[in-house]
Scaffold this motif. Structure first.
Motif, PDB file in Angstrom:
ATOM      1  N   UNK A  32      -7.124  33.517  19.269  1.00 39.54           N
ATOM      2  CA  UNK A  32      -5.438  33.774  18.020  1.00 39.54           C
ATOM      3  C   UNK A  32      -4.318  33.178  19.001  1.00 39.54           C
ATOM      4  N   UNK A  33      -4.037  32.998  19.923  1.00 41.33           N
ATOM      5  CA  UNK A  33      -3.093  31.827  20.563  1.00 41.33           C
ATOM      6  C   UNK A  33      -3.044  31.048  20.360  1.00 41.33           C
ATOM      7  N   UNK A  34      -4.573  30.182  20.506  1.00 45.52           N
ATOM      8  CA  UNK A  34      -4.293  28.783  20.624  1.00 45.52           C
ATOM      9  C   UNK A  34      -4.362  28.090  18.760  1.00 45.52           C
ATOM     10  N   UNK A  35      -4.619  29.058  18.585  1.00 44.73           N
ATOM     11  CA  UNK A  35      -4.409  28.739  16.714  1.00 44.73           C
ATOM     12  C   UNK A  35      -2.877  29.070  16.619  1.00 44.73           C
ATOM     13  N   UNK A  36      -2.744  29.792  16.873  1.00 50.02           N
ATOM     14  CA  UNK A  36      -0.536  29.945  16.914  1.00 50.02           C
ATOM     15  C   UNK A  36      -0.511  28.655  16.868  1.00 50.02           C
ATOM     16  N   UNK A  37      -0.863  28.388  18.406  1.00 48.51           N
ATOM     17  CA  UNK A  37      -0.357  27.103  19.251  1.00 48.51           C
ATOM     18  C   UNK A  37      -0.207  25.645  17.753  1.00 48.51           C
ATOM     19  N   UNK A  38      -1.478  25.282  17.367  1.00 49.37           N
ATOM     20  CA  UNK A  38      -2.105  24.810  17.151  1.00 49.37           C
ATOM     21  C   UNK A  38      -1.522  24.528  15.164  1.00 49.37           C
ATOM     22  N   UNK A  39      -0.746  25.545  15.082  1.00 46.79           N
ATOM     23  CA  UNK A  39      -0.350  25.955  13.607  1.00 46.79           C
ATOM     24  C   UNK A  39       1.583  25.163  14.019  1.00 46.79           C
ATOM     25  N   UNK A  40       1.819  25.873  14.855  1.00 43.22           N
ATOM     26  CA  UNK A  40       3.289  25.285  15.525  1.00 43.22           C
ATOM     27  C   UNK A  40       3.260  23.779  15.775  1.00 43.22           C
ATOM     28  N   UNK A  41       1.796  23.408  16.233  1.00 44.43           N
ATOM     29  CA  UNK A  41       2.025  22.036  16.270  1.00 44.43           C
ATOM     30  C   UNK A  41       2.331  20.909  15.409  1.00 44.43           C
ATOM     31  N   UNK A  42       1.671  21.427  14.774  1.00 45.71           N
ATOM     32  CA  UNK A  42       1.528  20.765  13.093  1.00 45.71           C
ATOM     33  C   UNK A  42       2.458  20.633  12.354  1.00 45.71           C
ATOM     34  N   UNK A  43       3.383  22.077  12.819  1.00 42.05           N
ATOM     35  CA  UNK A  43       4.249  22.131  12.376  1.00 42.05           C
ATOM     36  C   UNK A  43       6.158  21.823  12.760  1.00 42.05           C
ATOM     37  N   UNK A  44       5.277  21.034  14.001  1.00 47.01           N
ATOM     38  CA  UNK A  44       6.405  19.995  14.871  1.00 47.01           C
ATOM     39  C   UNK A  44       7.081  21.010  15.480  1.00 47.01           C
ATOM     40  N   UNK A  45       6.987  21.733  15.734  1.00 42.88           N
ATOM     41  CA  UNK A  45       7.421  22.950  16.461  1.00 42.88           C
ATOM     42  C   UNK A  45       7.938  22.545  18.293  1.00 42.88           C
ATOM     43  N   UNK A  46       6.650  22.979  18.423  1.00 43.45           N
ATOM     44  CA  UNK A  46       6.325  22.678  20.304  1.00 43.45           C
ATOM     45  C   UNK A  46       6.353  21.443  20.587  1.00 43.45           C
ATOM     46  N   UNK A  47       6.645  20.164  20.132  1.00 42.12           N
ATOM     47  CA  UNK A  47       7.317  18.319  20.521  1.00 42.12           C
ATOM     48  C   UNK A  47       8.350  18.552  19.275  1.00 42.12           C
ATOM     49  N   UNK A  48       9.467  19.661  19.604  1.00 43.34           N
ATOM     50  CA  UNK A  48      10.861  19.412  18.921  1.00 43.34           C
ATOM     51  C   UNK A  48      11.659  18.632  20.233  1.00 43.34           C
ATOM     52  N   UNK A  49      11.500  19.059  20.985  1.00 44.20           N
ATOM     53  CA  UNK A  49      12.344  18.327  22.109  1.00 44.20           C
ATOM     54  C   UNK A  49      11.485  16.674  22.697  1.00 44.20           C
ATOM     55  N   UNK A  50      10.804  15.890  22.376  1.00 42.24           N
ATOM     56  CA  UNK A  50      10.247  14.963  22.988  1.00 42.24           C
ATOM     57  C   UNK A  50      10.333  14.185  21.862  1.00 42.24           C
ATOM     58  N   UNK A  51      10.407  12.362  22.798  1.00 39.44           N
ATOM     59  CA  UNK A  51      11.094  11.534  21.809  1.00 39.44           C
ATOM     60  C   UNK A  51      10.547  11.388  20.348  1.00 39.44           C
ATOM     61  N   UNK A  52      11.284  11.102  19.764  1.00 41.31           N
ATOM     62  CA  UNK A  52       9.978  10.661  18.516  1.00 41.31           C
ATOM     63  C   UNK A  52       9.100   9.776  18.489  1.00 41.31           C
ATOM     64  N   UNK A  53       9.566   8.858  19.200  1.00 37.13           N
ATOM     65  CA  UNK A  53       8.628   7.480  19.311  1.00 37.13           C
ATOM     66  C   UNK A  53       7.420   8.243  20.153  1.00 37.13           C
ATOM     67  N   UNK A  54       7.448   9.050  20.236  1.00 36.62           N
ATOM     68  CA  UNK A  54       6.202   9.501  20.711  1.00 36.62           C
ATOM     69  C   UNK A  54       5.726  10.659  20.017  1.00 36.62           C
ATOM     70  N   UNK A  55       6.171  11.172  18.517  1.00 35.80           N
ATOM     71  CA  UNK A  55       5.818  11.676  18.158  1.00 35.80           C
ATOM     72  C   UNK A  55       6.574  13.632  18.156  1.00 35.80           C
TER      73      UNK A  55
END
Length: 382
Positions: A32-55
């Motif tokens: 369940x945690x992995x599914x939640x993580x993946x869904x959050x990643x698809x919406x851009x929440x996991x990588x919100x602080x990372x450079x746009x040049x790298x997604x």
């Protein structure tokens, strides 16, 4: 729940993350945690602080901490948010080679790849200067050879690689200096053993053994002569994110207690009408709000490039949030009485989880030492 420090954009992000997190059931297992993580990643929440040049979203730790807090407030605090994007992603984005950035940042940003972080050792907890994991060059090939042990390393089993803190020896001075290496999960000589924890969490804890782990020269992140600069570039976000983690858990516990106190009637009125119940909950709310303000200050300073100011504020934020989290959870359980210990209400497991925000990644006593010495100018006792 917003503050005067937040822009309209931040408020919108907070509302969106809250709605997303509340629409997902509370994760009680790795799947369940992995599914939640993946869904959050698809919406851009996991990588919100990372450079746009790298997604990534091109924002900062301010936004990443906001995301984690709202996830926690909805009952889904993701411990690996502290580790993968905040520590490892930040270090690679700031100091990694172009190839390292291309290889790791897009996957970290969209949630398809995870990276763990290995710094703590059996004999080097609060004192990172005592790290003994050693990195030495193979003169014939230019490869690195890592040997040592790590302990209390989160999520190694689900991580694609671990960012390991080792030390090289400076031949000129004989001093050991910290350096960072990307170690893929299946690298020969890189072994893990799961620790038997009372802590109920979807992310497991591990002891790592590195026995002459051979890595190519390009596994080194940044400059081997940079010393502590690169290391602390990841540790300040770690403290800020741990504060957000604690605030989120505290808010979740408090919301469950408030719902119960509004409805539970023992005599003529709901128990929340009685000051013995109401006042401690109000104090818990105040403490969480104050710790959030310091967390936002620390995040803003870090994103503005003020590493010195961010270090002080990040330590204070982590201290305040850890204390507020433990008190909020304790009061929530106490408000529910026996029901606070049942699986139905989901608060009992937070009793141990709340301690994470108090003791990791640095204990409250070490933070008090830091403030005593660095802020107040008092002499050291050690």
């Amino acid at each position: 729940m917003t503050t005067l420090l937040e822009s309209d954009e931040h408020k919108s992000l907070r509302e969106a993350v809250s709605a997303f997190a509340r629409n997902h059931p509370r994760a009680t297992g790795p799947a369940e945690s992995r599914h939640f993580w993946q869904e959050a990643g698809k919406l851009g929440y996991i990588g919100v602080s990372l450079p746009e040049a790298y997604g990534g979203g091109g924002r900062g730790v301010t936004e990443l901490a906001l995301v984690l807090e709202e996830m926690g407030a909805a009952g889904n605090p993701l411990l690996m948010m502290i580790v993968s994007p905040a520590i490892c992603g930040t270090v690679i984005a700031r100091f990694g080679t172009d190839e390292q950035k291309q290889t790791w940042l897009p996957g970290i940003a969209d949630g398809t790849r995870l990276m763990a972080f290995g710094i703590t050792e059996p004999d080097a907890g609060s004192n990172s200067h005592r790290i003994t994991t050693t990195a030495r060059r193979d003169a014939a090939t230019g490869d690195w050879l890592l040997t040592g042990r790590k302990v209390f390393i989160s999520g190694v089993d689900i991580a694609d690689a671990t960012l390991i803190v080792g030390r090289t020896e400076d031949a000129r001075t004989g001093k050991l200096k910290p350096c960072l290496f990307i170690v893929p999960r299946d690298t020969p000589g890189f072994e893990r053993r799961q620790l038997d924890m009372e802590l109920h969490a979807t992310e497991k804890q591990f002891e790592l053994t590195l026995d002459d782990v051979r890595l190519p020269a390009d596994a080194l992140v940044g400059d081997e002569d940079a010393g502590l600069l690169q290391l602390f570039a990841g540790l300040n976000p770690e403290r800020i994110m741990t504060a957000a983690f604690g605030i989120g858990i505290g808010r979740y516990a408090l919301s469950r207690a408030l719902d119960y106190a509004r409805e539970r009637t023992v005599w003529k009125t709901p128990i929340g009408a009685h000051q013995a119940i109401a006042h401690p909950l109000a104090q818990a709310h105040i403490d969480l709000e104050l710790s959030r303000l310091m967390t936002q200050k620390a995040a803003h300073l870090y994103d503005a490039g003020d590493d010195m100011g961010a270090g002080e504020a990040a330590n204070m934020a982590k201290y305040a949030a850890g204390e507020a989290c433990v008190k909020a959870v304790d009061q929530a359980v106490h408000t529910l009485g026996g029901n606070g210990l049942t699986r139905e209400f989901g608060l009992a497991t937070l009793i141990t989880a709340a301690r994470v925000a108090r003791i990791a990644p640095v204990s409250r006593e070490m933070i008090l030492n830091y403030v005593s010495h660095q802020t107040l100018g008092l002499p050291k006792s050690y």
